[in-house]
Each structure stands twice: as C-alpha cells, then as structure tokens.
Design a protein around this motif. Structure first.
Motif, short mmCIF file in Angstrom:
data_model
loop_
_atom_site.label_atom_id
_atom_site.label_comp_id
_atom_site.label_asym_id
_atom_site.label_seq_id
_atom_site.Cartn_x
_atom_site.Cartn_y
_atom_site.Cartn_z
N ALA A 93 0.83 -1.20 0.00
CA ALA A 93 0.00 0.00 0.00
C ALA A 93 0.87 1.25 0.00
N ALA A 94 1.94 1.24 0.79
CA ALA A 94 2.85 2.39 0.82
C ALA A 94 3.52 2.58 -0.54
N ALA A 95 3.94 1.47 -1.17
CA ALA A 95 4.58 1.58 -2.48
C ALA A 95 3.63 2.14 -3.53
N LEU A 96 2.33 1.87 -3.38
CA LEU A 96 1.35 2.35 -4.36
C LEU A 96 1.03 3.83 -4.21
N LEU A 97 1.56 4.48 -3.18
CA LEU A 97 1.39 5.93 -3.07
C LEU A 97 2.01 6.65 -4.26
N ASP A 98 3.01 6.03 -4.88
CA ASP A 98 3.63 6.61 -6.08
C ASP A 98 2.81 6.37 -7.33
N GLN A 99 1.85 5.44 -7.25
CA GLN A 99 1.14 4.99 -8.44
C GLN A 99 -0.30 5.46 -8.51
N LEU A 100 -0.90 5.77 -7.35
CA LEU A 100 -2.33 6.07 -7.28
C LEU A 100 -2.57 7.37 -6.51
N PRO A 101 -3.73 8.00 -6.69
CA PRO A 101 -4.07 9.16 -5.86
C PRO A 101 -4.02 8.80 -4.38
N ALA A 102 -3.51 9.71 -3.57
CA ALA A 102 -3.29 9.43 -2.16
C ALA A 102 -4.61 9.25 -1.42
N PRO A 103 -4.64 8.34 -0.44
CA PRO A 103 -5.84 8.15 0.37
C PRO A 103 -5.96 9.24 1.43
N ARG A 104 -7.05 9.20 2.19
CA ARG A 104 -7.21 10.13 3.31
C ARG A 104 -6.11 9.90 4.34
N ALA A 105 -5.76 8.64 4.54
CA ALA A 105 -4.66 8.29 5.44
C ALA A 105 -4.22 6.87 5.11
N LEU A 106 -3.01 6.54 5.51
CA LEU A 106 -2.48 5.20 5.36
C LEU A 106 -2.13 4.66 6.74
N VAL A 107 -2.60 3.47 7.04
CA VAL A 107 -2.29 2.81 8.30
C VAL A 107 -1.41 1.59 8.00
N LEU A 108 -0.23 1.54 8.60
CA LEU A 108 0.66 0.39 8.48
C LEU A 108 0.50 -0.45 9.74
N LEU A 109 -0.05 -1.62 9.59
CA LEU A 109 -0.31 -2.53 10.71
C LEU A 109 0.72 -3.66 10.68
N GLY A 110 1.57 -3.71 11.71
CA GLY A 110 2.59 -4.75 11.75
C GLY A 110 3.65 -4.62 10.68
N MET A 111 3.89 -3.41 10.23
CA MET A 111 4.88 -3.17 9.18
C MET A 111 5.50 -1.79 9.39
N HIS A 112 6.78 -1.68 9.04
CA HIS A 112 7.45 -0.39 9.11
C HIS A 112 7.80 0.02 7.68
N ASP A 113 8.81 0.85 7.52
CA ASP A 113 9.16 1.35 6.19
C ASP A 113 9.67 0.23 5.28
N ARG A 114 10.28 -0.77 5.87
CA ARG A 114 10.71 -1.95 5.12
C ARG A 114 10.57 -3.16 6.03
N PHE A 115 10.68 -4.34 5.46
CA PHE A 115 10.41 -5.54 6.24
C PHE A 115 11.61 -6.00 7.06
N CYS A 116 12.77 -6.10 6.43
CA CYS A 116 13.96 -6.58 7.15
C CYS A 116 14.63 -5.43 7.90
N HIS A 117 14.98 -5.69 9.16
CA HIS A 117 15.66 -4.67 9.95
C HIS A 117 16.29 -5.34 11.17
N ASP A 118 17.30 -4.67 11.71
CA ASP A 118 18.00 -5.20 12.88
C ASP A 118 17.05 -5.31 14.07
N GLY A 119 17.14 -6.44 14.75
CA GLY A 119 16.29 -6.67 15.90
C GLY A 119 14.94 -7.27 15.55
N GLY A 120 14.63 -7.34 14.26
CA GLY A 120 13.38 -7.94 13.82
C GLY A 120 13.66 -9.15 12.95
N ILE A 121 13.39 -9.04 11.67
CA ILE A 121 13.67 -10.11 10.71
C ILE A 121 14.92 -9.72 9.92
#
Length: 239
Positions: A77-105
């Motif tokens: 959904a975040a990646a599609l912000l470049d492709q589609l008109p922006a929504p009223r808001a975007l909620v990221l549930l259980g996700m950050h800016d990217r998937f792999c990160h130190d201390g997580g996966i």
C-alpha cells in the motif's frame, strides 16, 4: 460515512478480516479487496509489477478512504502511493518502512525462508502461519481460527497461487518505503502489537498505537481492540 480498505498480507486472503465485521461503530464501513492472485482474483501477468498492481487495484483503493495495510499489505500500500491518488490516510499494521531490519527479521533469515519456499512452498507457508502467531496470547487457538477463516482443506496455499507468493517474498526482501514515507502525500499511522515477533522492539515502541498483549495478528486475537484503534484513527483523519 468513513470507509476503511483492509489489505491482507503474505499468504492470507481477505477472509482474514472477518472477525472485525461485528465491531465497527456506526458511520464506518470496511471493504476487504483481495490482492491479485489471492482468493478468486486472478494473478497478475507479472506478479511483481507495481504498475500492473496499481492498474488492477485502482478501483478498490479510493482516495477518499483510509487504506489499512497489514504486513506485506502495508508495504505494498505504501509503495502504491507513487502509483495512485493518495488516500485520506495510510495505516501500516505490523509493518514499518521496510520488512527486514536489525532486531526484527534479518535479511539472512528471509533469504533462508525464500530458499525453503522454493523447495516446498506449501510446507513453508504452513510453517510461516504458525510462526507469525508466536506473539498472540493463545497461539494455538489463533492458528485454529486462522485455518477456519481460510477454509483449510480447500488448498494448502489458502487461496494464493505460488507465483504470487514468490513475488511477495521478493517484495518483502526488496521494497523499501523509507524515502516514500518521509514525504508521504497523506498522514501515515503505524500500529503494532506490543508482542509482534516480526518487528524489532524499537519499532514496536515508536508506533503511533500499540495494541496490548498481542503480536502480529491482532485481527485474530483482539479484533475488538483493533477495530476500536482503527476507528479512532479514522476519527482523527476526518476531512
């Protein structure tokens, strides 16, 4: 009327959201479109193409709605912000800016998982479904609930074709929305279970909303609390 568009993650189709249906307040509605390649929706000719994904999902992702993306669904959904008109808001549930990160996966763990998927997709998906539920208060009960929702027995991939699943793993490894979200065209809210095993502790702690006592799948273990959280965000995102 406020509309939420609920977007599922890797390996789960839109039936995952059914437990929230009875908990929405009046004046709020939720749609649960499947991603291409999930449920009855045909896969893309190129499952990894964001442009093709935007063309297919454009009618579902209305700009006057709030997009709620869970796990890989949030990354897409975040990646599609470049492709589609922006929504009223975007909620990221259980996700950050990217998937792999130190201390997580870590990247090495995801690489090993992708290799396992290549060898035996169904067994790897089955393992993942159990593994992602480790943070729930009753993991076994949550797993039974998940299988019941996804119609376990219809097929082992739970309504997703293998090419779509493989492309999803590539996206988990390669998509990085850090720059995109730093200058997002809409408000962005981050929601995390305080025991989510896929997020590093520092990312759980800096979330805008933390759900007490749950992990990566609050729609299974605490649907009422998740619905209330999303309703609150919708109220704060009113035009």
């Amino acid at each position: 009327m406020t509309t939420l568009v609920l977007l599922s993650g890797w390996g789960c189709d839109a039936r995952l959201w059914q437990p929230l249906a009875e908990h929405w307040p009046s004046g709020m509605t939720a749609t649960t479109p499947d991603w291409p390649g999930y449920g009855a929706r045909p896969p893309l000719s190129d499952p990894g193409s964001l442009a093709e994904l935007a063309d297919t999902m454009g009618d579902d992702l209305a700009p006057d709605a709030i997009w709620v993306g869970w796990s890989l669904g949030g990354l897409l959904a975040a990646a599609l912000l470049d492709q589609l008109p922006a929504p009223r808001a975007l909620v990221l549930l259980g996700m950050h800016d990217r998937f792999c990160h130190d201390g997580g996966i870590p990247e090495a763990e995801l690489a090993a998982f992708r290799q396992a998927f290549t060898r035996d997709p169904d067994a790897t998906l089955t393992h993942f479904r159990r593994w992602q539920l480790r943070g729930e208060p009753e993991p076994r009960a949550a797993h039974r609930h998940l299988l019941a929702l996804l119609g376990h027995g219809d097929n082992e991939s739970g309504g997703a074709d293998h090419a779509t699943l493989a492309a999803g793993l590539d996206q988990l490894a390669g998509l990085d929305n850090t720059g995109r979200l730093a200058s997002a065209p809409c408000p962005v809210w981050r929601v995390a279970g305080e025991r989510d095993p896929l997020l590093a502790p520092r990312l759980r702690e800096c979330a805008d909303h933390r759900l007490a006592g749950v992990g990566h799948c609050p729609m299974l273990s605490q649907p009422e609390a998740l619905a209330a959280c999303l309703a609150g965000i919708a109220g704060e995102s009113a035009p």
